[in-house]
Design a protein around this motif. Structure first.
Motif, PDB file in Angstrom:
ATOM      1  N   ASN A   1       0.810  -1.214   0.000  1.00  0.00           N
ATOM      2  CA  ASN A   1       0.000   0.000   0.000  1.00  0.00           C
ATOM      3  C   ASN A   1       0.846   1.268   0.000  1.00  0.00           C
ATOM      4  O   ASN A   1       0.433   2.300  -0.556  1.00  0.00           O
ATOM      5  N   ALA A   2       2.014   1.209   0.600  1.00  0.00           N
ATOM      6  CA  ALA A   2       2.912   2.366   0.569  1.00  0.00           C
ATOM      7  C   ALA A   2       3.346   2.662  -0.858  1.00  0.00           C
ATOM      8  O   ALA A   2       3.401   3.832  -1.279  1.00  0.00           O
ATOM      9  N   VAL A   3       3.640   1.619  -1.602  1.00  0.00           N
ATOM     10  CA  VAL A   3       4.014   1.804  -3.008  1.00  0.00           C
ATOM     11  C   VAL A   3       2.825   2.349  -3.798  1.00  0.00           C
ATOM     12  O   VAL A   3       3.001   3.193  -4.693  1.00  0.00           O
ATOM     13  N   LYS A   4       1.616   1.922  -3.464  1.00  0.00           N
ATOM     14  CA  LYS A   4       0.419   2.454  -4.126  1.00  0.00           C
ATOM     15  C   LYS A   4       0.270   3.953  -3.854  1.00  0.00           C
ATOM     16  O   LYS A   4      -0.078   4.728  -4.756  1.00  0.00           O
ATOM     17  N   VAL A   5       0.515   4.346  -2.613  1.00  0.00           N
ATOM     18  CA  VAL A   5       0.457   5.773  -2.284  1.00  0.00           C
ATOM     19  C   VAL A   5       1.445   6.541  -3.147  1.00  0.00           C
ATOM     20  O   VAL A   5       1.105   7.575  -3.762  1.00  0.00           O
ATOM     21  N   TYR A   6       2.659   6.036  -3.205  1.00  0.00           N
ATOM     22  CA  TYR A   6       3.715   6.723  -3.960  1.00  0.00           C
ATOM     23  C   TYR A   6       3.413   6.761  -5.454  1.00  0.00           C
ATOM     24  O   TYR A   6       3.573   7.804  -6.110  1.00  0.00           O
ATOM     25  N   ASP A   7       2.966   5.658  -6.013  1.00  0.00           N
ATOM     26  CA  ASP A   7       2.741   5.578  -7.455  1.00  0.00           C
ATOM     27  C   ASP A   7       1.511   6.357  -7.911  1.00  0.00           C
ATOM     28  O   ASP A   7       1.408   6.692  -9.099  1.00  0.00           O
ATOM     29  N   ASN A   8       0.600   6.638  -6.991  1.00  0.00           N
ATOM     30  CA  ASN A   8      -0.676   7.238  -7.388  1.00  0.00           C
ATOM     31  C   ASN A   8      -0.944   8.614  -6.797  1.00  0.00           C
ATOM     32  O   ASN A   8      -2.050   9.144  -6.969  1.00  0.00           O
ATOM     33  N   TRP A   9       0.044   9.210  -6.121  1.00  0.00           N
ATOM     34  CA  TRP A   9      -0.226  10.474  -5.426  1.00  0.00           C
ATOM     35  C   TRP A   9      -0.799  11.532  -6.372  1.00  0.00           C
ATOM     36  O   TRP A   9      -1.739  12.246  -6.031  1.00  0.00           O
ATOM     37  N   TYR A  10      -0.254  11.631  -7.587  1.00  0.00           N
ATOM     38  CA  TYR A  10      -0.696  12.693  -8.488  1.00  0.00           C
ATOM     39  C   TYR A  10      -2.058  12.398  -9.110  1.00  0.00           C
ATOM     40  O   TYR A  10      -2.688  13.285  -9.699  1.00  0.00           O
ATOM     41  N   ARG A  11      -2.537  11.154  -8.976  1.00  0.00           N
ATOM     42  CA  ARG A  11      -3.867  10.802  -9.464  1.00  0.00           C
ATOM     43  C   ARG A  11      -4.955  11.181  -8.454  1.00  0.00           C
ATOM     44  O   ARG A  11      -6.142  11.180  -8.789  1.00  0.00           O
ATOM     45  N   ASN A  12      -4.546  11.494  -7.235  1.00  0.00           N
ATOM     46  CA  ASN A  12      -5.500  11.758  -6.158  1.00  0.00           C
ATOM     47  C   ASN A  12      -5.475  13.204  -5.675  1.00  0.00           C
ATOM     48  O   ASN A  12      -6.026  13.516  -4.623  1.00  0.00           O
ATOM     49  N   LEU A  13      -4.879  14.081  -6.451  1.00  0.00           N
ATOM     50  CA  LEU A  13      -4.819  15.489  -6.076  1.00  0.00           C
ATOM     51  C   LEU A  13      -6.169  16.167  -6.277  1.00  0.00           C
ATOM     52  O   LEU A  13      -6.924  15.811  -7.182  1.00  0.00           O
TER      53      LEU A  13
ATOM     54  N   LYS B   1      -9.515  36.344 -20.671  1.00  0.00           N
ATOM     55  CA  LYS B   1      -9.239  37.782 -20.768  1.00  0.00           C
ATOM     56  C   LYS B   1      -7.951  38.070 -21.520  1.00  0.00           C
ATOM     57  O   LYS B   1      -7.502  39.220 -21.559  1.00  0.00           O
ATOM     58  N   GLY B   2      -7.360  37.042 -22.108  1.00  0.00           N
ATOM     59  CA  GLY B   2      -6.175  37.259 -22.936  1.00  0.00           C
ATOM     60  C   GLY B   2      -4.858  37.020 -22.231  1.00  0.00           C
ATOM     61  O   GLY B   2      -3.795  37.185 -22.837  1.00  0.00           O
ATOM     62  N   GLY B   3      -4.899  36.630 -20.957  1.00  0.00           N
ATOM     63  CA  GLY B   3      -3.657  36.329 -20.246  1.00  0.00           C
ATOM     64  C   GLY B   3      -3.056  35.011 -20.714  1.00  0.00           C
ATOM     65  O   GLY B   3      -3.769  34.089 -21.098  1.00  0.00           O
ATOM     66  N   LYS B   4      -1.732  34.930 -20.693  1.00  0.00           N
ATOM     67  CA  LYS B   4      -1.029  33.707 -21.060  1.00  0.00           C
ATOM     68  C   LYS B   4      -0.605  32.980 -19.787  1.00  0.00           C
ATOM     69  O   LYS B   4      -0.006  33.583 -18.888  1.00  0.00           O
ATOM     70  N   LEU B   5      -0.919  31.683 -19.733  1.00  0.00           N
ATOM     71  CA  LEU B   5      -0.631  30.872 -18.556  1.00  0.00           C
ATOM     72  C   LEU B   5       0.594  30.001 -18.780  1.00  0.00           C
ATOM     73  O   LEU B   5       0.741  29.377 -19.837  1.00  0.00           O
ATOM     74  N   TYR B   6       1.452  29.951 -17.752  1.00  0.00           N
ATOM     75  CA  TYR B   6       2.636  29.097 -17.782  1.00  0.00           C
ATOM     76  C   TYR B   6       2.759  28.399 -16.429  1.00  0.00           C
ATOM     77  O   TYR B   6       2.302  28.915 -15.404  1.00  0.00           O
ATOM     78  N   LEU B   7       3.390  27.242 -16.434  1.00  0.00           N
ATOM     79  CA  LEU B   7       3.610  26.488 -15.201  1.00  0.00           C
ATOM     80  C   LEU B   7       5.097  26.336 -14.963  1.00  0.00           C
ATOM     81  O   LEU B   7       5.859  26.025 -15.888  1.00  0.00           O
ATOM     82  N   LEU B   8       5.524  26.555 -13.718  1.00  0.00           N
ATOM     83  CA  LEU B   8       6.907  26.305 -13.322  1.00  0.00           C
ATOM     84  C   LEU B   8       6.866  25.572 -11.990  1.00  0.00           C
ATOM     85  O   LEU B   8       6.563  26.154 -10.947  1.00  0.00           O
ATOM     86  N   SER B   9       7.142  24.272 -12.025  1.00  0.00           N
ATOM     87  CA  SER B   9       6.941  23.441 -10.843  1.00  0.00           C
ATOM     88  C   SER B   9       8.157  22.588 -10.521  1.00  0.00           C
ATOM     89  O   SER B   9       8.761  21.983 -11.425  1.00  0.00           O
ATOM     90  N   ASN B  10       8.508  22.552  -9.245  1.00  0.00           N
ATOM     91  CA  ASN B  10       9.453  21.555  -8.750  1.00  0.00           C
ATOM     92  C   ASN B  10       8.697  20.238  -8.642  1.00  0.00           C
ATOM     93  O   ASN B  10       7.837  20.080  -7.767  1.00  0.00           O
ATOM     94  N   ILE B  11       8.995  19.303  -9.530  1.00  0.00           N
ATOM     95  CA  ILE B  11       8.204  18.075  -9.569  1.00  0.00           C
ATOM     96  C   ILE B  11       8.987  16.990 -10.291  1.00  0.00           C
ATOM     97  O   ILE B  11       9.924  17.266 -11.032  1.00  0.00           O
ATOM     98  N   SER B  12       8.595  15.753 -10.060  1.00  0.00           N
ATOM     99  CA  SER B  12       9.380  14.586 -10.473  1.00  0.00           C
ATOM    100  C   SER B  12       9.249  14.252 -11.957  1.00  0.00           C
ATOM    101  O   SER B  12       8.325  14.693 -12.641  1.00  0.00           O
ATOM    102  N   ASN B  13      10.181  13.425 -12.414  1.00  0.00           N
ATOM    103  CA  ASN B  13      10.108  12.902 -13.780  1.00  0.00           C
ATOM    104  C   ASN B  13       8.831  12.101 -13.997  1.00  0.00           C
ATOM    105  O   ASN B  13       8.219  12.169 -15.070  1.00  0.00           O
ATOM    106  N   ALA B  14       8.427  11.342 -12.988  1.00  0.00           N
ATOM    107  CA  ALA B  14       7.223  10.518 -13.120  1.00  0.00           C
ATOM    108  C   ALA B  14       6.004  11.393 -13.413  1.00  0.00           C
ATOM    109  O   ALA B  14       5.160  11.039 -14.245  1.00  0.00           O
ATOM    110  N   PHE B  15       5.905  12.512 -12.725  1.00  0.00           N
ATOM    111  CA  PHE B  15       4.788  13.419 -12.980  1.00  0.00           C
ATOM    112  C   PHE B  15       4.871  13.993 -14.389  1.00  0.00           C
ATOM    113  O   PHE B  15       3.875  14.010 -15.126  1.00  0.00           O
ATOM    114  N   ALA B  16       6.053  14.481 -14.754  1.00  0.00           N
ATOM    115  CA  ALA B  16       6.235  15.083 -16.072  1.00  0.00           C
ATOM    116  C   ALA B  16       5.873  14.117 -17.187  1.00  0.00           C
ATOM    117  O   ALA B  16       5.320  14.512 -18.218  1.00  0.00           O
ATOM    118  N   GLU B  17       6.149  12.843 -16.989  1.00  0.00           N
ATOM    119  CA  GLU B  17       5.913  11.834 -18.015  1.00  0.00           C
ATOM    120  C   GLU B  17       4.480  11.317 -18.028  1.00  0.00           C
ATOM    121  O   GLU B  17       4.007  10.841 -19.072  1.00  0.00           O
TER     122      GLU B  17
END
Length: 221
Positions: free
Chosen positions: A95-107, A123-139
């Protein structure tokens, strides 16, 4: 449809009026605790219910010892999973591995934030994201429908781990500005971490220290 010169002129005026409601051209958002909540207790409770087990699991799974290295891309998912199992009793391994593997699915989104992002976009604004986050999330974020949908509003996404460079390092802010050709004076960076705010200021960006309220942020924009 055939538009008269008057129609085109009025369309331009309306567009300028919409854009005029915003103070900045570019809005650069952090992710965790700004767009979504990041609550280790909640994320763990999805798979581990007993209070003592949950408390232990939270302290190990979300140890900054791992997450800081995940953010800068210096540790792999496989290594983290092994470390978790080394530190936790065997009954919690699966279950600990499940927590780790699925954290971003439960946000869950911060209240009002999806609506605010859509309003900025409309309203014409441009949105960008800059996040400290893992390779797993990015992928894998695109496999989560609500994340794929919200990120479709953004002009660009910058994740720290693939760059092996994390906030508050000034260089990651400069990377985003250079990659998307943004003028820092026309841009604002929104983050809940004071050190990251300082890093953004060092790159010439306007900043907003997010305190948890989308309504308060809306007043500032």
């Amino acid at each position: 449809c055939v538009f008269s010169e008057e129609d085109r002129y009025q369309s331009q005026i309306n567009r300028l009026k919409q854009q005029g409601n915003l103070k900045y051209k570019n809005y650069i958002f952090d992710f965790g605790q700004v767009i979504v909540g990041f609550e280790p207790e909640y994320l763990t409770s999805r798979y581990i219910e007993a209070d003592e087990d949950k408390k232990l699991a939270v302290s190990v799974i979300f140890d900054r010892l791992y997450w800081d290295r995940l953010d800068n891309g210096s540790i792999s998912d496989e290594e983290v999973r092994k470390c978790l199992c080394d530190r936790l009793p065997k009954r919690l391994h699966e279950n600990a591995v499940k927590v780790y593997d699925n954290w971003y699915r439960n946000l869950e989104f911060i209240k009002g934030m999806p609506c605010l992002l859509r309003e900025i976009k409309s309203k014409g604004g441009k949105l960008y994201l800059l996040s400290n986050i893992s390779n797993a999330f990015a992928e894998n974020y695109a496999s989560v429908p609500q994340l794929k949908e919200i990120f479709s509003l953004f002009e660009g996404l910058v994740f720290s781990a693939p760059l092996k460079l994390a906030k508050p390092n000034r260089e990651i802010f400069l990377h985003l500005l250079n990659k998307y050709g943004l003028n820092p004076k026309e841009s604002i960076f929104i983050d809940d971490n004071e050190n990251n705010i300082k890093g953004a200021k060092s790159a010439g960006l306007n900043t907003y220290l997010f305190g948890g309220s989308a309504e308060e942020l809306k007043k500032y924009l």
